[in-house]
Design an enzyme around this catalytic site. Structure first.
Site, PDB file in Angstrom:
ATOM      1  N   SER A 139      38.793  42.283  33.208  1.00 23.94           N
ATOM      2  CA  SER A 139      38.307  43.583  32.724  1.00 23.94           C
ATOM      3  C   SER A 139      38.851  43.832  31.330  1.00 23.94           C
ATOM      4  CB  SER A 139      38.810  44.689  33.661  1.00 23.94           C
ATOM      5  OG  SER A 139      38.595  45.975  33.094  1.00 23.94           O
ATOM      6  N   TYR A 152      45.433  48.739  38.711  1.00 26.59           N
ATOM      7  CA  TYR A 152      44.214  47.966  38.416  1.00 26.59           C
ATOM      8  C   TYR A 152      44.415  47.156  37.135  1.00 26.59           C
ATOM      9  CZ  TYR A 152      39.177  47.250  37.341  1.00 26.59           C
ATOM     10  OH  TYR A 152      37.939  46.718  37.042  1.00 26.59           O
TER      11      TYR A 152
HETATM   12  N1  LIG Z   1      31.705  48.215  36.379  1.00 31.00           N
HETATM   13  C1  LIG Z   1      32.596  48.093  35.423  1.00 31.00           C
HETATM   14  O1  LIG Z   1      32.591  48.849  34.448  1.00 31.00           O
HETATM   15  C2  LIG Z   1      33.647  47.003  35.511  1.00 31.00           C
HETATM   16  C3  LIG Z   1      34.425  46.773  34.371  1.00 31.00           C
HETATM   17  C4  LIG Z   1      35.389  45.771  34.416  1.00 31.00           C
HETATM   18  C5  LIG Z   1      35.567  45.024  35.559  1.00 31.00           C
HETATM   19  N2  LIG Z   1      34.807  45.279  36.660  1.00 31.00           N
HETATM   20  C6  LIG Z   1      35.049  44.450  37.852  1.00 31.00           C
HETATM   21  O2  LIG Z   1      33.828  43.870  38.244  1.00 31.00           O
HETATM   22  C7  LIG Z   1      33.911  43.516  39.638  1.00 31.00           C
HETATM   23  C8  LIG Z   1      32.647  43.987  40.336  1.00 31.00           C
HETATM   24  O3  LIG Z   1      32.580  45.401  40.301  1.00 31.00           O
HETATM   25  P1  LIG Z   1      31.208  46.214  40.119  1.00 31.00           P
HETATM   26  O4  LIG Z   1      31.365  47.040  38.924  1.00 31.00           O
HETATM   27  O5  LIG Z   1      30.034  45.323  40.243  1.00 31.00           O
HETATM   28  O6  LIG Z   1      31.333  47.211  41.371  1.00 31.00           O
HETATM   29  P2  LIG Z   1      30.414  47.469  42.642  1.00 31.00           P
HETATM   30  O7  LIG Z   1      31.103  48.553  43.394  1.00 31.00           O
HETATM   31  O8  LIG Z   1      28.993  47.682  42.257  1.00 31.00           O
HETATM   32  O9  LIG Z   1      30.504  46.096  43.450  1.00 31.00           O
HETATM   33  C9  LIG Z   1      31.698  45.657  44.053  1.00 31.00           C
HETATM   34  C10 LIG Z   1      31.361  44.888  45.317  1.00 31.00           C
HETATM   35  O10 LIG Z   1      32.584  44.376  45.862  1.00 31.00           O
HETATM   36  C11 LIG Z   1      32.555  44.583  47.268  1.00 31.00           C
HETATM   37  N3  LIG Z   1      33.912  44.648  47.791  1.00 31.00           N
HETATM   38  C12 LIG Z   1      34.839  45.636  47.646  1.00 31.00           C
HETATM   39  N4  LIG Z   1      35.950  45.345  48.337  1.00 31.00           N
HETATM   40  C13 LIG Z   1      35.738  44.133  48.917  1.00 31.00           C
HETATM   41  C14 LIG Z   1      36.508  43.304  49.773  1.00 31.00           C
HETATM   42  N5  LIG Z   1      37.737  43.674  50.175  1.00 31.00           N
HETATM   43  N6  LIG Z   1      35.990  42.130  50.168  1.00 31.00           N
HETATM   44  C15 LIG Z   1      34.753  41.755  49.773  1.00 31.00           C
HETATM   45  N7  LIG Z   1      33.959  42.507  49.011  1.00 31.00           N
HETATM   46  C16 LIG Z   1      34.446  43.685  48.583  1.00 31.00           C
HETATM   47  C17 LIG Z   1      31.814  45.904  47.456  1.00 31.00           C
HETATM   48  O11 LIG Z   1      31.314  46.037  48.773  1.00 31.00           O
HETATM   49  C18 LIG Z   1      30.717  45.772  46.401  1.00 31.00           C
HETATM   50  O12 LIG Z   1      29.570  45.141  46.922  1.00 31.00           O
HETATM   51  C19 LIG Z   1      35.201  44.150  40.145  1.00 31.00           C
HETATM   52  O13 LIG Z   1      36.208  43.148  40.214  1.00 31.00           O
HETATM   53  C20 LIG Z   1      35.549  45.156  39.077  1.00 31.00           C
HETATM   54  O14 LIG Z   1      36.936  45.423  39.028  1.00 31.00           O
HETATM   55  C21 LIG Z   1      33.847  46.250  36.659  1.00 31.00           C
END
Ligand SMILES: NC(=O)c1ccc[n+]([C@@H]2O[C@H](COP(=O)([O-])OP(=O)(O)OC[C@H]3O[C@@H](n4cnc5c(N)ncnc54)[C@H](O)[C@@H]3O)[C@@H](O)[C@H]2O)c1
Length: 285
Positions: A139, A152
């Site tokens: 991230s 985080y």
């Molecule tokens: N959206 C952003 O702005 C952003 C920025 C930087 C990093 N990220 C990272 O990107 C990754 C994906 O996030 P996203 O934004 O697509 O969010 P999202 O909530 O749309 O998707 C996350 C998915 O992970 C699944 N999940 C959560 N806990 C879990 C577990 N214990 N076991 C298996 N699956 C699990 C959820 O059910 C969901 O389907 C994460 O690691 C997040 O930290 C997101």
């Protein structure tokens, strides 16, 4: 069809960045094992795929689930070529002077240990496979303070360093390991990590989408597909000379806010100009 004949495993596959990446890899020919705790979302993804996407229920905070996921994918498809360790959520939001040991551990288990165990249990099935590639989701929060809650940010910084040391461990087997650092991407992570009542989630998402469009120099909201495109690059042969590094895909968020260059965007410069104008008008009166 960059990934024809390749076998990929994606965690956090039912939503957002993971889902977009599943569709991207499968769309370019990969057989994808989509893992998540969201069974309805994962099953729907698989059902719409004509057999190219398999859903596997996996809670990445449980190492035994991760081991079973990797073993199942390898047993069914004959090995693993690509792994995207991506599942996550916001984690404990307490500042460092209030966080509990339990909250800290929960966040590390979900965001850092999960990635270590993903690499641990996938790599035996990837050794010697041409073009083997692991991508981990870090991230912008790994690169500086102020983008996320404390635990985080530390977990994501750990993902970046894990990426480097794993890349050196696994280089001898021809496995590359890289990370992706998304900026502010429009997914469910914000509403699922905040205490927003179900009936207010759509309204909250609209506010967040508006904020994300104004957050950085590129004047639109970041989309899951922006990250999926970069993950596909790291997963594929076009990046074959890259390992132990990360791609920052943030619309410029980390170089400065949009108001630094856009006179139309509200921000500090705007406020200063208004103050100056008001001061001049006052002096002229
Ligand atoms: N959206 C952003 O702005 C952003 C920025 C930087 C990093 N990220 C990272 O990107 C990754 C994906 O996030 P996203 O934004 O697509 O969010 P999202 O909530 O749309 O998707 C996350 C998915 O992970 C699944 N999940 C959560 N806990 C879990 C577990 N214990 N076991 C298996 N699956 C699990 C959820 O059910 C969901 O389907 C994460 O690691 C997040 O930290 C997101």
């Amino acid at each position: 069809m960059r990934f024809a004949g390749k076998v990929a495993v994606v965690t956090g596959a039912a939503s957002g960045i993971g889902k977009a990446t599943v569709l991207k890899l499968a769309g370019e020919g990969a057989h994808v094992f989509a893992a998540d705790i969201d069974e309805a979302g994962g099953e729907a993804l698989a059902a719409a795929s004509n057999g190219q996407i398999d859903f596997v229920r996996c809670d990445v905070t449980r190492p035994a689930d991760i081991e079973a996921l990797m073993n199942a994918a390898a047993a069914k498809a004959g090995g693993i070529d690509i792994v995207f360790n991506n599942a996550g959520a916001g984690g404990d939001r307490a500042p460092i002077d209030e966080i509990t040991p339990e909250g800290w551990d929960r966040t590390m288990d979900l965001l850092l240990k999960s990635v270590a165990m993903g690499i641990r249990y996938a790599s035996p099935h990837m050794k010697g496979r041409k073009g083997a590639s692991i991508v981990n989701t870090a991230s912008v929060a790994a690169l500086g303070a102020g983008y996320s809650p404390t635990a985080y940010a530390v977990a994501k910084a750990g993902v970046l360093h894990l990426t480097k040391v794993a890349a050196t461990d696994l280089a001898r087997y021809g496995i590359r390991v890289n990370a992706i650092c998304p900026g502010f991407i429009n997914t469910n992570i914000f509403t699922s990590s905040l205490d927003v009542p179900e009936e207010s989630k759509d309204a909250a998402k609209a506010v967040i989408a508006g904020m994300s469009a104004a957050a950085q120099p590129v004047a639109r909201g970041g989309q899951p597909e922006d990250i999926a495109n970069a993950v596909a690059y790291l997963a594929g042969e076009d990046s074959s000379f890259m390992t132990g590094t990360h791609l920052l895909v943030d619309g410029g968020l980390t170089i400065g806010q949009r108001h630094a260059w856009d006179p139309e965007a509200p921000g500090l410069f705007d406020a200063l100009t208004q103050m100056e104008d008001a001061a001049k008008a006052g002096a002229g009166a």
